[in-house]
Design a protein around this motif. Sequence first.
Motif, PDB file in Angstrom:
ATOM      1  N   LYS A  85       0.745  -6.731   2.164  1.00  0.00           N
ATOM      2  CA  LYS A  85      -0.250  -5.860   1.314  1.00  0.00           C
ATOM      3  C   LYS A  85       0.721  -4.893   0.719  1.00  0.00           C
ATOM      4  O   LYS A  85       0.680  -4.548  -0.450  1.00  0.00           O
ATOM      5  CB  LYS A  85      -1.428  -5.771   1.948  1.00  0.00           C
ATOM      6  CG  LYS A  85      -2.311  -6.953   1.790  1.00  0.00           C
ATOM      7  CD  LYS A  85      -3.685  -6.443   2.661  1.00  0.00           C
ATOM      8  CE  LYS A  85      -4.612  -5.717   1.788  1.00  0.00           C
ATOM      9  NZ  LYS A  85      -5.965  -5.583   2.488  1.00  0.00           N
ATOM     10  N   ALA A  88       3.187  -5.886  -1.677  1.00  0.00           N
ATOM     11  CA  ALA A  88       2.734  -6.161  -2.947  1.00  0.00           C
ATOM     12  C   ALA A  88       2.368  -4.847  -3.700  1.00  0.00           C
ATOM     13  O   ALA A  88       2.712  -4.839  -5.031  1.00  0.00           O
ATOM     14  CB  ALA A  88       1.397  -7.182  -2.956  1.00  0.00           C
ATOM     15  N   GLU A  89       1.578  -4.184  -3.158  1.00  0.00           N
ATOM     16  CA  GLU A  89       1.068  -2.687  -3.772  1.00  0.00           C
ATOM     17  C   GLU A  89       2.272  -2.171  -4.401  1.00  0.00           C
ATOM     18  O   GLU A  89       2.541  -1.595  -5.323  1.00  0.00           O
ATOM     19  CB  GLU A  89       0.417  -2.156  -2.888  1.00  0.00           C
ATOM     20  CG  GLU A  89      -0.252  -0.706  -3.663  1.00  0.00           C
ATOM     21  CD  GLU A  89      -1.074   0.127  -2.618  1.00  0.00           C
ATOM     22  OE1 GLU A  89      -1.393   1.039  -3.028  1.00  0.00           O
ATOM     23  OE2 GLU A  89      -1.558  -0.517  -1.493  1.00  0.00           O
ATOM     24  N   TYR A  92       4.337  -4.116  -7.475  1.00  0.00           N
ATOM     25  CA  TYR A  92       3.409  -4.221  -8.602  1.00  0.00           C
ATOM     26  C   TYR A  92       3.190  -2.967  -8.886  1.00  0.00           C
ATOM     27  O   TYR A  92       2.277  -2.787 -10.019  1.00  0.00           O
ATOM     28  CB  TYR A  92       2.559  -5.257  -8.602  1.00  0.00           C
ATOM     29  CG  TYR A  92       3.214  -7.005  -8.282  1.00  0.00           C
ATOM     30  CD1 TYR A  92       3.849  -7.344  -9.205  1.00  0.00           C
ATOM     31  CD2 TYR A  92       3.383  -7.361  -7.196  1.00  0.00           C
ATOM     32  CE1 TYR A  92       4.398  -8.481  -9.225  1.00  0.00           C
ATOM     33  CE2 TYR A  92       3.965  -8.336  -6.783  1.00  0.00           C
ATOM     34  CZ  TYR A  92       4.476  -9.063  -7.873  1.00  0.00           C
ATOM     35  OH  TYR A  92       5.059 -10.234  -7.845  1.00  0.00           O
ATOM     36  N   VAL A 146      -2.427  -1.154  -8.279  1.00  0.00           N
ATOM     37  CA  VAL A 146      -3.048  -2.547  -8.149  1.00  0.00           C
ATOM     38  C   VAL A 146      -4.081  -2.359  -7.047  1.00  0.00           C
ATOM     39  O   VAL A 146      -3.951  -1.391  -6.076  1.00  0.00           O
ATOM     40  CB  VAL A 146      -2.013  -3.540  -7.859  1.00  0.00           C
ATOM     41  CG1 VAL A 146      -1.220  -3.664  -9.047  1.00  0.00           C
ATOM     42  CG2 VAL A 146      -1.011  -3.058  -6.770  1.00  0.00           C
ATOM     43  N   VAL A 148      -4.891  -4.982  -3.796  1.00  0.00           N
ATOM     44  CA  VAL A 148      -4.297  -6.253  -3.236  1.00  0.00           C
ATOM     45  C   VAL A 148      -5.323  -6.733  -2.264  1.00  0.00           C
ATOM     46  O   VAL A 148      -5.635  -5.821  -1.345  1.00  0.00           O
ATOM     47  CB  VAL A 148      -3.038  -5.975  -2.617  1.00  0.00           C
ATOM     48  CG1 VAL A 148      -2.243  -7.230  -1.845  1.00  0.00           C
ATOM     49  CG2 VAL A 148      -2.252  -5.433  -3.673  1.00  0.00           C
ATOM     50  N   VAL A 170      -3.460 -10.066  -6.292  1.00  0.00           N
ATOM     51  CA  VAL A 170      -3.117  -8.612  -6.946  1.00  0.00           C
ATOM     52  C   VAL A 170      -3.940  -8.693  -8.385  1.00  0.00           C
ATOM     53  O   VAL A 170      -3.797  -9.312  -9.226  1.00  0.00           O
ATOM     54  CB  VAL A 170      -1.694  -8.556  -7.235  1.00  0.00           C
ATOM     55  CG1 VAL A 170      -1.296  -7.211  -7.933  1.00  0.00           C
ATOM     56  CG2 VAL A 170      -0.912  -8.930  -5.777  1.00  0.00           C
ATOM     57  N   GLY A 172      -4.517  -5.477 -11.244  1.00  0.00           N
ATOM     58  CA  GLY A 172      -3.896  -4.043 -11.623  1.00  0.00           C
ATOM     59  C   GLY A 172      -4.461  -3.688 -13.017  1.00  0.00           C
ATOM     60  O   GLY A 172      -5.116  -4.297 -13.651  1.00  0.00           O
TER      61      GLY A 172
END
Length: 234
Positions: A85, A88-89, A92, A146, A148, A170, A172
């Motif tokens: 996570k 991903a955060e 993006y 975003v 997640v 995800v 955003g």
Amino acid sequence: MRRHFTRSVRGPVTAVVTATTGLVLLSGCGLPDHREAGSRSDGSTSQQPSILPKVPVPSGKPLGPDAHVPDLGAVDDSDATAVSKAWAETTYSYDTKYDTSPHGAVLRGTRWCTERRASAERRYRPAAGPGSEWNDWERHQAWTTVTVSSELVDDAPRDTEGIAYRSLVVAGTAHGRDGWTGTGPRLNAYVKLVRTAVGEPWRVDDATVVEAATPPKPNESPEPTGSSSDDPTQ
């Protein structure tokens, strides 16, 4: 033999674009430079490519004090879910005042990656523009935030001492410095994490990503369909 896993896409991302050839694998390598040789009038093949190579997108600027990028604080890197996570955060969360393409955030996300993947990302240079959605964000000097979330996948393999898989959603939002707001990155990511031994940190080694379809802009409406027989002028 490589196992194939099937999974359903749930969560806030409902309209997903899937290619007939499979999912888009973000392995850190750029797309090949496809060039076609031109044909001469005598039937022979010219050595001059008919498609000129694209100029790589320039690198972004160093982040300034007003940059909007996530500050995640302490992340428990013994927890594969937490690491996936965090990756991903970070990956993006863009700031178009400083990033010239999504690759700037990708590079910031390499702190959560294996050295193999991080090295590949650092070598990669985007060869095409980031697209119309990015251009919209850039016009407003927007940054993205975003949310997640982690999904449970019924047929995903169990974690082993050295490999773990996580399925992420995800969602955003883009925030313009002029007060504008819009849709940010929206996607599903299936992430592979590895670690060298029990007690060592988990790191992202690969990710398969399916981006959601871009919703229509607020000032756009679907084309009318059906018969026009209700028009009294006809």
